[in-house]
Design an enzyme around this catalytic site. Structure first.
Site, PDB file in Angstrom:
ATOM      1  N   GLU A  17       1.924 -10.506   1.139  1.00 21.20           N
ATOM      2  CA  GLU A  17       2.338  -9.118   0.941  1.00 21.20           C
ATOM      3  C   GLU A  17       3.857  -9.024   1.118  1.00 21.20           C
ATOM      4  O   GLU A  17       4.519 -10.007   1.468  1.00 21.20           O
ATOM      5  CB  GLU A  17       1.595  -8.190   1.924  1.00 21.20           C
ATOM      6  CG  GLU A  17       1.714  -6.729   1.518  1.00 21.20           C
ATOM      7  CD  GLU A  17       0.585  -5.827   2.019  1.00 21.20           C
ATOM      8  OE1 GLU A  17      -0.411  -6.345   2.542  1.00 21.20           O
ATOM      9  OE2 GLU A  17       0.727  -4.598   1.879  1.00 21.20           O
ATOM     10  N   ASP A  47       0.796 -17.763  -3.682  1.00 22.41           N
ATOM     11  CA  ASP A  47       1.580 -16.724  -4.362  1.00 22.41           C
ATOM     12  C   ASP A  47       0.702 -16.023  -5.391  1.00 22.41           C
ATOM     13  O   ASP A  47       0.889 -16.169  -6.599  1.00 22.41           O
ATOM     14  CB  ASP A  47       2.814 -17.347  -5.033  1.00 22.41           C
ATOM     15  CG  ASP A  47       3.691 -16.272  -5.645  1.00 22.41           C
ATOM     16  OD1 ASP A  47       3.637 -15.112  -5.173  1.00 22.41           O
ATOM     17  OD2 ASP A  47       4.413 -16.571  -6.616  1.00 22.41           O
ATOM     18  N   ASP A  61       0.858  -1.192   0.000  1.00 19.91           N
ATOM     19  CA  ASP A  61       0.000   0.000   0.000  1.00 19.91           C
ATOM     20  C   ASP A  61       0.897   1.246   0.000  1.00 19.91           C
ATOM     21  O   ASP A  61       2.118   1.142   0.008  1.00 19.91           O
ATOM     22  CB  ASP A  61      -0.944  -0.019   1.210  1.00 19.91           C
ATOM     23  CG  ASP A  61      -0.214  -0.041   2.543  1.00 19.91           C
ATOM     24  OD1 ASP A  61       0.884  -0.647   2.610  1.00 19.91           O
ATOM     25  OD2 ASP A  61      -0.710   0.546   3.520  1.00 19.91           O
ATOM     26  N   HIS A 108       1.700  -9.108  -2.946  1.00 18.82           N
ATOM     27  CA  HIS A 108       0.702  -8.043  -3.040  1.00 18.82           C
ATOM     28  C   HIS A 108       1.399  -6.681  -3.023  1.00 18.82           C
ATOM     29  O   HIS A 108       2.029  -6.305  -2.034  1.00 18.82           O
ATOM     30  CB  HIS A 108      -0.244  -8.169  -1.847  1.00 18.82           C
ATOM     31  CG  HIS A 108      -1.310  -7.130  -1.800  1.00 18.82           C
ATOM     32  ND1 HIS A 108      -2.476  -7.221  -2.528  1.00 18.82           N
ATOM     33  CD2 HIS A 108      -1.393  -5.967  -1.119  1.00 18.82           C
ATOM     34  CE1 HIS A 108      -3.232  -6.175  -2.281  1.00 18.82           C
ATOM     35  NE2 HIS A 108      -2.598  -5.390  -1.431  1.00 18.82           N
TER      36      HIS A 108
HETATM   37  O1  9MR Z   1       1.756  -7.010   9.394  1.00 20.66           O
HETATM   38  C1  9MR Z   1       0.541  -6.536   9.961  1.00 20.66           C
HETATM   39  C2  9MR Z   1      -0.095  -7.647  10.734  1.00 20.66           C
HETATM   40  O2  9MR Z   1       0.719  -8.036  11.816  1.00 20.66           O
HETATM   41  C3  9MR Z   1      -1.453  -7.187  11.222  1.00 20.66           C
HETATM   42  O3  9MR Z   1      -2.093  -8.272  11.851  1.00 20.66           O
HETATM   43  C4  9MR Z   1      -2.285  -6.671  10.053  1.00 20.66           C
HETATM   44  C5  9MR Z   1      -3.633  -6.147  10.468  1.00 20.66           C
HETATM   45  O4  9MR Z   1      -3.516  -4.963  11.194  1.00 20.66           O
HETATM   46  O5  9MR Z   1      -1.597  -5.630   9.401  1.00 20.66           O
HETATM   47  C6  9MR Z   1      -0.355  -6.015   8.874  1.00 20.66           C
HETATM   48  O6  9MR Z   1       0.268  -4.910   8.357  1.00 20.66           O
HETATM   49  C7  9MR Z   1      -0.223  -4.336   7.177  1.00 20.66           C
HETATM   50  C8  9MR Z   1      -0.496  -2.880   7.467  1.00 20.66           C
HETATM   51  O7  9MR Z   1      -1.544  -2.759   8.368  1.00 20.66           O
HETATM   52  C9  9MR Z   1      -0.720  -2.054   6.223  1.00 20.66           C
HETATM   53  N1  9MR Z   1       0.354  -2.233   5.281  1.00 20.66           N
HETATM   54  C10 9MR Z   1       0.533  -3.632   4.915  1.00 20.66           C
HETATM   55  C11 9MR Z   1       0.878  -4.455   6.131  1.00 20.66           C
HETATM   56  C12 9MR Z   1       1.166  -5.908   5.761  1.00 20.66           C
HETATM   57  O8  9MR Z   1       0.047  -6.600   5.358  1.00 20.66           O
END
Ligand code: 9MR
Length: 748
Positions: free
Chosen positions: A728, A719, A352, A671
């Site tokens: 991601e 994947d 993102d 992602h």
């Molecule tokens: O890595 C994060 C994970 O531990 C959390 O459970 C999740 C939900 O809050 O969010 C993950 O982090 C994401 C972040 O919120 C936004 N950017 C992408 C991150 C990886 O998916």
């Protein structure tokens, strides 16, 4: 028929619904149809998909008339459009039923190399995409995909988006079909040979083990062959029973006594031959650099140069150039503050376009820790714009993020001065693909949080001691910011980021901050030696707690980061022997888990529920083993690290390396809004050395939910670019692959 355009980007949607892809991936993890009875009669949803004597009821965009030729429809696609949806052919008024599976098929041809984005989606706002695929065209080919609808509507459309080409081209289409009531596709991952190895390399003098998936219960013979096919070692497998993390019956192979360097080795057992691997250390020397080079391509606020990263050039993101609204003058969410901040720069967190101080913190900590603990990292050339100045490249790269973190601190004179805003990101979620420079969303600062403030305090304190030799003024600025942040956090110890503030960006909500206080106090104490920070460390409940849980440290639990630094960096804390002993005790726990695990994984989550970003957790637990080795010199901890990396590079249930470009089959489709090759063949895959999040038992995204329902532990991964919960990429995951590969590279 009336001509109809698609006025809005179909991917301007919540990422929860943006993508459902059934594509066969580059890694060979393929969707396989398995015969199961149809749920209902198969019903054609598309009218006149064969274009029999008329194009009705298909529509095409204004200025792009359809012509019938040889029983198919063709269009001259105009050049000079920007977005894929700018020109299209489609048919509306299609009914979809949630939970029903559809086979979307068509025959298409086009000017060689051009791309069609074929979608089934909502024909009206908010234009949700239910399925999409973007094949590269050439001579006529049949395309066929099966997907399951996740919504019911009578207003769906099938559409073929043709925009985005600078030059004009020709597109032809025939036999368009959307068949409802087809059997759902059962996803069966292509896991290749049943002998699972570290597909990258074993160290010549390190442990060497592999895992065999087999029905056999008695020991089996194995053979190690060199690249020429000659048997160079052999022995018998050790049956290990059923592995809980995968549900597979497995044996292990131990070939540690073979140490000859080389490439193209294979292991054969039970009639199966593994993917090839090396014996040597060179791959890790390359990876330590690649894993760090990842951060330059994540940079916000600066153009990425093709000269430095061939194939990855892109314009600067989130500077004040339309359609970006820019990060130079960012207001708070309504009602949160009355000022704006210049928070240009930093790294994008992940796939993102958000930037989050808590996750910045653990990532910066780990990279600066790599600098302090692994001196060879100081000499690496990362091919970044600053390369060649007198500061090590690693510090220049990290400073890009540190400057952003410092900019997130509330200025003096404002409410909560000294605290840090938790995050800055888009007001609404965007879809994929979307280059950072193309993001049209307004950007917003979110409220301050105690956790973010302590992340700033900890890392700025670290920076104060590390940058001192290269830029004393910057070091002093960092120390002042760290002190101010720490004091502000003590004055506001319960500012918790809302777990519901997750529109347009992730929450990173961290409701426990006692660990962050401990970590920040530790870094401030190591830097200053001051009694006030010493007193806070000794008074912290974390100081005597077992901080080495299922996962050692992550953005949400940082006590172990403080503990490791107190144990390993020069400081005069009273009672250091116990601090060091606690690290060794943590390592013993992970080592015992690893030894009990037939894939050599020192990570045993409760109830076999693998966490989001499990690849990074596996690696961070290895950082604790490395610390125990560095504290005690005992070989068993070093062997633990070397055994532990095998899982990451392919010795796992899926037979995949979670690091792009490393191993014969590796994750390619993480992602990301800009390494989105799976959606747009004109975009690149993630750069080599990018770690994928890995198995996540909670499968929060729709792709994982469609394909992986009921998955066991290690199998909860796909994947696919749509699987943001399992696949991601993030800065806090590339930090540990960088740290661990650097440590490994130093071992021979
Ligand atoms: O890595 C994060 C994970 O531990 C959390 O459970 C999740 C939900 O809050 O969010 C993950 O982090 C994401 C972040 O919120 C936004 N950017 C992408 C991150 C990886 O998916």
């Amino acid at each position: 028929m009336p001509i109809q355009c698609i006025p809005m980007p179909l991917w301007e949607r919540s990422r929860k619904f943006a993508i459902l892809s059934a594509a066969v991936t580059l890694t060979g993890v393929a969707a396989v149809a398995v015969a199961v009875p149809a749920l209902a009669d198969e019903v054609e949803q598309v009218v006149n998909g064969g274009f029999d004597s008329t194009t009705d009821p298909f529509w095409s965009s204004a200025g792009m008339p359809m012509t019938l030729a040889e029983g198919k429809v063709c269009v001259d696609v105009p050049g000079g459009t920007v977005n894929r949806w700018d020109v299209a052919i489609g048919q509306n008024d299609i009914e979809l039923i949630a939970g029903e599976s559809y086979r979307f098929s068509f025959d298409a041809s086009g000017t060689a190399g051009k791309v069609v984005r074929a979608i089934t989606g909502l024909a009206v706002a908010p234009y949700d995409t239910y399925f999409e695929n973007s094949p590269v065209l050439g001579d006529t080919q049949h395309y066929e995909y099966t997907f399951t609808a996740n919504a019911s509507t009578e207003q769906a459309q099938v559409a073929f988006q043709l925009g985005g080409s600078a030059d004009p081209w020709q597109f032809c289409l025939d036999n368009v079909s959307l068949l409802g009531g087809v059997p759902p596709e059962v996803y069966v991952p292509d896991t290749g040979p049943r002998v699972r190895v570290n597909q990258v390399a074993y160290l010549p003098n390190g442990p060497k083990a592999a895992t065999v998936v087999t029905e056999a219960t008695a020991a089996l013979p194995w053979q190690l062959k060199n690249a020429a096919g000659a048997v160079v070692a052999q022995g018998s497998t050790a049956p290990r029973g059923v592995d809980a993390s995968s549900g597979q019956n497995v044996h292990t192979i131990n070939f540690k006594n073979f140490s000859r360097r080389g490439t193209g080795y294979t292991l054969t057992a039970d009639g199966e031959t593994s993917r090839p691997f090396d014996i040597g250390v060179d791959a890790y020397k390359k990876l330590r650099t690649d894993a760090l080079k990842f951060f330059y391509t994540q940079r916000s606020g600066i153009e990425i140069l093709d000269a430095l990263r061939p194939g990855y050039a892109r314009p600067a993101g989130h500077v004040d150039v339309a359609p970006n609204q820019g990060d130079g003058n960012v207001p708070c969410q309504p009602g949160v503050c009355d000022y704006t901040l210049d928070v240009t720069g930093g790294w994008y967190d992940a796939g993102d376009h958000g930037k989050y101080v808590v996750n910045a913190g653990i990532s910066v900590w780990q990279l600066l820790n790599e600098y302090e603990r692994l001196p060879a990292s100081r000499k690496l050339s990362l091919t970044i714009p600053e390369s060649g100045n007198r500061t090590p490249d690693l510090l220049d790269e990290v400073r890009w993020e540190l400057d952003f973190m410092l900019a997130m601190q509330v200025p003096a004179g404002k409410p909560f001065a000294g605290m840090a805003h938790h995050k800055i990101h888009d007001k609404e979620w965007t879809g994929l693909p979307l280059l950072p420079s193309q993001d049209p969303q307004p950007r917003e600062l979110h409220p301050v949080s105690t956790a973010a403030t302590l992340n700033l305090a900890a890392t700025a304190a670290q920076a104060a001691r590390i940058y001192k030799t290269f830029d004393p003024a910057y070091a002093a600025q960092a120390l002042a910011a760290a002190r101010t942040a720490y004091a502000a956090a003590k004055a506001n110890p319960d500012k918790i980021a809302s777990p519901d503030d997750g529109v347009g960006g992730g929450t990173y909500s961290d409701n426990k901050v006692v660990d962050d206080f401990y970590w920040a106090a530790a870094e401030l104490f190591i830097t200053t030696g001051e009694k006030q920070y010493q007193a806070d460390i000794l008074a912290s409940p974390e100081h005597t707690a077992d901080v080495f849980g299922a996962g050692a440290f992550d953005w949400g639990y940082t006590a172990a980061a403080g503990r490791l630094d107190l144990a390993l960096l020069p400081n005069k804390l009273p009672g250091l022997a116990a601090v060091r002993q606690s690290v060794v005790a943590g390592a013993e726990k992970y080592l015992a888990q690893q030894q009990a695990h037939p894939y050599g994984v020192g990570y045993a989550p409760a109830n076999n529920m693998w966490d989001w970003g499990s690849s990074s957790i596996v690696l961070n637990n290895l950082v604790v083993l490395a610390a125990a080795h560095d504290l005690t010199g005992k070989a068993k901890y070093k062997d633990g690290v070397l055994t532990g990396i095998d899982y990451i590079f392919g010795r796992n249930a899926l037979n995949i390396s979670y690091v792009t470009g490393y191993g014969e089959v590796s994750a390619q489709n993480q992602h990301s809004r800009w390494y989105a090759r799976q959606l747009d063949p004109n975009l690149p895959n993630p750069p080599p050395g990018t770690l994928a999040g890995g198995p996540n038992s909670s499968i929060q995204d729709p792709v994982a939910q469609e394909k992986l329902k009921g998955c066991v532990g290690q199998f909860c991964y796909i994947d696919d670019i749509g699987s943001w919960a399992t696949n991601e990429l993030t800065i806090n995951w590339n930090a540990p692959i960088s740290w661990v590969s650097a440590w490994v590279a130093d071992q021979n």
